[in-house]
Design an enzyme around this catalytic site. Structure first.
Site, PDB file in Angstrom:
ATOM      1  N   ARG A 122      59.150  46.682  34.596  1.00 11.05           N
ATOM      2  CA  ARG A 122      58.747  48.081  34.865  1.00 11.05           C
ATOM      3  C   ARG A 122      59.975  48.976  34.922  1.00 11.05           C
ATOM      4  NH1 ARG A 122      61.746  49.691  39.590  1.00 11.05           N
ATOM      5  NH2 ARG A 122      61.040  48.599  41.448  1.00 11.05           N
ATOM      6  N   ARG A 318      60.515  38.153  46.038  1.00 10.07           N
ATOM      7  CA  ARG A 318      59.410  38.891  46.670  1.00 10.07           C
ATOM      8  C   ARG A 318      58.196  37.975  46.739  1.00 10.07           C
ATOM      9  NH1 ARG A 318      59.541  45.189  44.378  1.00 10.07           N
ATOM     10  NH2 ARG A 318      61.670  45.605  45.074  1.00 10.07           N
TER      11      ARG A 318
HETATM   12  P1  ADP Z   1      57.555  47.183  41.815  1.00  7.35           P
HETATM   13  O1  ADP Z   1      57.663  45.998  40.959  1.00  7.35           O
HETATM   14  O2  ADP Z   1      57.048  48.357  41.076  1.00  7.35           O
HETATM   15  O3  ADP Z   1      58.797  47.432  42.570  1.00  7.35           O
HETATM   16  P2  ADP Z   1      55.976  45.609  43.743  1.00  7.35           P
HETATM   17  O4  ADP Z   1      57.056  44.662  44.033  1.00  7.35           O
HETATM   18  O5  ADP Z   1      55.189  46.139  44.927  1.00  7.35           O
HETATM   19  O6  ADP Z   1      56.445  46.921  42.966  1.00  7.35           O
HETATM   20  O7  ADP Z   1      54.958  44.936  42.731  1.00  7.35           O
HETATM   21  C1  ADP Z   1      53.875  45.654  42.233  1.00  7.35           C
HETATM   22  C2  ADP Z   1      52.766  44.743  41.713  1.00  7.35           C
HETATM   23  O8  ADP Z   1      53.246  44.055  40.583  1.00  7.35           O
HETATM   24  C3  ADP Z   1      52.316  43.696  42.723  1.00  7.35           C
HETATM   25  O9  ADP Z   1      50.922  43.505  42.583  1.00  7.35           O
HETATM   26  C4  ADP Z   1      53.029  42.458  42.233  1.00  7.35           C
HETATM   27  O10 ADP Z   1      52.377  41.252  42.585  1.00  7.35           O
HETATM   28  C5  ADP Z   1      52.981  42.668  40.740  1.00  7.35           C
HETATM   29  N1  ADP Z   1      53.974  41.895  39.992  1.00  7.35           N
HETATM   30  C6  ADP Z   1      55.315  42.021  40.022  1.00  7.35           C
HETATM   31  N2  ADP Z   1      55.899  41.143  39.178  1.00  7.35           N
HETATM   32  C7  ADP Z   1      54.875  40.427  38.613  1.00  7.35           C
HETATM   33  C8  ADP Z   1      54.807  39.399  37.649  1.00  7.35           C
HETATM   34  N3  ADP Z   1      55.906  38.898  37.074  1.00  7.35           N
HETATM   35  N4  ADP Z   1      53.588  38.941  37.297  1.00  7.35           N
HETATM   36  C9  ADP Z   1      52.469  39.451  37.856  1.00  7.35           C
HETATM   37  N5  ADP Z   1      52.461  40.427  38.754  1.00  7.35           N
HETATM   38  C10 ADP Z   1      53.649  40.929  39.127  1.00  7.35           C
END
Ligand code: ADP
Ligand code: ARG
Length: 370
Positions: A122, A318
């Site tokens: 992202r 995380r």
């Molecule tokens: P950000 O990545 O935008 O900093 P978060 O850590 O809160 O925010 O993650 C946002 C969402 O993305 C959460 O539901 C998390 O489980 C999901 N997520 C992050 N990385 C992965 C991944 N590699 N595969 C699936 N879901 C993911």
């Protein structure tokens, strides 16, 4: 009034040395600012004052804050990102020539003995002509969502994207109910209720929830754009597989389409690159992650061992629901390179590959030693 808050900051600074914003707050510099700028800088620090346990402790509230308050932010950035003060950030999505890349440039997790994993990249963006989320009014939030919905219509009309927009704003023609919202959060597509995040609440970033919040999702569900979370936009590609390049390259091309939509101008700083609310994300706004089971390293039911090994490798751990969530029952964790600033986008995805290789070796070692 201001002298009370300065006294409070000084007291908190002594008690909470780990709070970077408080540590970098210089009362002498503050005294040189106009009344308006004093109020703006204090607003940036509010989350760290109300939550002295913060690691960063501040958020920018206007796109120009990093430049307008450079004497403060350059110290914050240097301390958090461990770079010299005054350093310039460079953006570059080109993988060619990136150190440590396999000869063919393919970042294939199968070569590390791993099965298909959920991969996600992202990048955050903010529109130049709106305040950052911490300073937006409800009208700003709704107006920004409407502007983005017009941009999403262009994506929806393109065969390679299609899909739809899901809004959380009451009365929006695309609004969804609670059940659908929960389903999207559980699918890792939609973001969590921001009211539950005390850092975002104190920063004003969670204000007016759920107005102006929503998410575009492509027809194949692999490309998502969050609207109204910590940054105006979080542009995301996610898919299951082993080749990290696939998710990175897709984000690169999808981002180019979004950036090309007429009328969308993103906030960039000449010295700092991509402008984000949180200084932890400044520069690239990019987080590249995988969900990877590490059952041996998490055999005690916690991520402590994985975190201790990951940190010196430049990786963050995380939980499976994202930041501030627990690890999965099977020992699955979210691993991503911690660096976002003074690293290029291409280097981040290469760092993820290298980091996974090193952590996987530790996981395997742990299996042998018991
Ligand atoms: P950000 O990545 O935008 O900093 P978060 O850590 O809160 O925010 O993650 C946002 C969402 O993305 C959460 O539901 C998390 O489980 C999901 N997520 C992050 N990385 C992965 C991944 N590699 N595969 C699936 N879901 C993911
Ligand atoms: N504001 C919190 C702190 O300073 C979180 C910072 C990092 N996380 C984030 N989502 N920006 O500790």
């Amino acid at each position: 009034m201001t002298s009370n808050i300065i006294a409070k900051i000084k007291a908190l600074k002594a008690d909470w040395p780990g709070n970077i914003a408080l540590a970098c707050f210089d009362p002498d510099y503050f005294a040189t600012l106009s009344e308006n700028h004093k109020a703006r800088l204090l607003k940036c620090l509010n989350s760290g004052i109300e939550n002295p346990d913060s690691e960063m402790g501040c958020y920018a509230c206007q796109p120009s804050d990093y430049d307008d308050f450079k004497p403060f932010f350059s110290k914050v950035l240097a301390r958090y990102h461990k770079v010299p003060e005054g350093v310039r950030h460079v953006n570059d999505w080109n993988l060619k020539g990136v150190a440590g890349l396999p000869a063919d440039g393919v970042l294939d997790l199968a070569r590390l003995g791993l099965p298909a994993l959920s991969m996600r990249v992202r990048t955050g963006r903010n529109l130049r002509d709106f305040p950052l989320p911490g300073s937006m009014t409800r009208e700003d939030r709704i107006h920004l969502e409407q502007k983005m919905m017009a941009a999403f219509d262009k994506l929806i009309a393109m065969p390679e994207y299609g899909g739809r927009y899901y809004s959380l704003t009451p009365g929006n023609p695309c609004s969804i109910d609670d059940t659908k919202y929960r389903e999207l959060v559980d699918e890792h597509i939609m973001f969590k209720n921001m009211d539950n995040d005390r850092y975002l609440t104190a920063a004003g970033i969670a204000a007016d929830w759920p107005h102006g919040r929503g998410c575009y999702v492509s027809a194949d569900r692999g490309f998502t754009i969050w609207v109204g979370e910590e940054d105006h936009l979080r542009i995301i590609c996610m898919q299951r597989g082993t080749i990290l390049n696939e998710v990175f390259d897709r984000l690169k091309s999808a981002f180019a389409v979004v950036e090309g939509v007429e009328g969308l101008e993103f906030a960039y700083s000449v010295d700092y690159g991509v402008v984000t609310s949180c200084p932890t994300n400044l520069g690239t706004g990019m987080r590249a992650s995988v969900h990877i089971p590490l059952p041996n390293l998490t055999a005690d039911g916690t991520d402590s061992r994985a975190v201790a090994l990951a940190r010196p490798l430049g990786l963050s751990v995380r939980g499976v629901g994202g930041e501030h969530t627990p690890i999965g029952a099977d020992g699955t964790v979210d691993i991503s390179p911690s660096a976002r600033f003074c690293i290029t986008e291409a280097e981040i995805v290469a760092a993820l590959y290298r980091g996974i290789a090193l952590l996987k070796a530790e996981e395997d070692k742990c299996n042998l030693t018991g």
